[in-house]
Enzyme design. Sequence first.
Site, short mmCIF file in Angstrom:
data_model
loop_
_atom_site.label_atom_id
_atom_site.label_comp_id
_atom_site.label_asym_id
_atom_site.label_seq_id
_atom_site.Cartn_x
_atom_site.Cartn_y
_atom_site.Cartn_z
N CYS A 48 0.88 -0.86 -0.59
CA CYS A 48 -0.04 0.32 -0.10
C CYS A 48 0.73 1.19 -0.11
O CYS A 48 1.51 1.02 -0.62
CB CYS A 48 -1.19 0.53 1.05
SG CYS A 48 -0.50 -0.22 2.72
N ASN A 107 2.36 1.69 4.08
CA ASN A 107 3.25 0.34 5.08
C ASN A 107 2.33 0.26 6.56
O ASN A 107 3.28 -0.50 7.24
CB ASN A 107 4.09 -0.58 4.79
CG ASN A 107 4.90 -1.77 5.56
OD1 ASN A 107 5.42 -2.08 5.56
ND2 ASN A 107 3.35 -2.72 4.93
N CYS A 137 -1.51 0.90 7.46
CA CYS A 137 -3.28 0.66 7.11
C CYS A 137 -3.36 -0.57 6.70
O CYS A 137 -3.50 -1.78 7.35
CB CYS A 137 -3.63 1.57 6.53
SG CYS A 137 -3.37 3.36 8.01
N ARG A 138 -3.78 -0.72 5.31
CA ARG A 138 -3.75 -2.14 4.38
C ARG A 138 -2.91 -3.06 3.95
O ARG A 138 -3.26 -3.95 4.49
CB ARG A 138 -4.60 -1.19 2.79
CG ARG A 138 -5.32 -0.02 2.82
CD ARG A 138 -5.86 0.30 1.37
NE ARG A 138 -4.41 1.79 1.14
CZ ARG A 138 -4.48 1.92 0.35
NH1 ARG A 138 -5.42 1.36 -0.53
NH2 ARG A 138 -3.06 2.98 -0.03
N SER A 139 -1.67 -2.32 3.81
CA SER A 139 -0.49 -3.52 3.48
C SER A 139 -0.47 -4.97 5.05
O SER A 139 -0.48 -5.64 4.67
CB SER A 139 0.97 -3.50 2.83
OG SER A 139 1.25 -2.35 3.64
N ASP A 171 -8.15 3.90 0.87
CA ASP A 171 -6.62 3.55 2.30
C ASP A 171 -8.08 4.49 3.16
O ASP A 171 -8.91 5.34 3.56
CB ASP A 171 -6.17 4.59 1.60
CG ASP A 171 -4.79 4.94 2.26
OD1 ASP A 171 -5.20 5.20 3.77
OD2 ASP A 171 -3.81 5.49 1.94
#
Length: 163
Positions: A13, A16, A18-20, A129
């Site tokens: 993401c 690095n 939040c999402r990933s 995001d």
Amino acid sequence: MAHPEKSSVLFVCTGNICRSPLAEGIFRHLAETAGVADDFVIASAGTGGWHEGEAPDPRSRAIAAKHGIDISAQRARKIVASDFQRFGLVLGMDGDNMAVLRRMAGTNAAATVALFSDYTLSIRKDVPDPYYGGADGFDNVYHMLFTGCQSLLSKLQASSIGS
């Protein structure tokens, strides 16, 4: 060099945090639950290095913990050129991430580089995001990632892609 005996997946993401890292934690949890964690090399990275060395966002850690997943030991890092040789599969969370990944991968990448939702669910849709929003955004992202990671685990167990 890609790990020949294991499927290797890198979730990417922007920062690095939040999402990933959430995708990494979910996928690792699913693989552990299925008893196949040793078959995979699982990691995450960001297209930018603003948060390098930091733990995931507290909201990502909270939503993961709510579902029995501990991502608190993860630390943010920026993707590097060698990741396209080390990992068989590099999954970007959104179109902006994919533009950076395609530029970085060039024509020499050993990895398959794909949009997370397109590769996992055959739906061309960004994982949004949630950084600038509230907790509900993290909840929505968690459910998108969980569904995609379930599909990804099935696909990787059924094929040699990612190895």
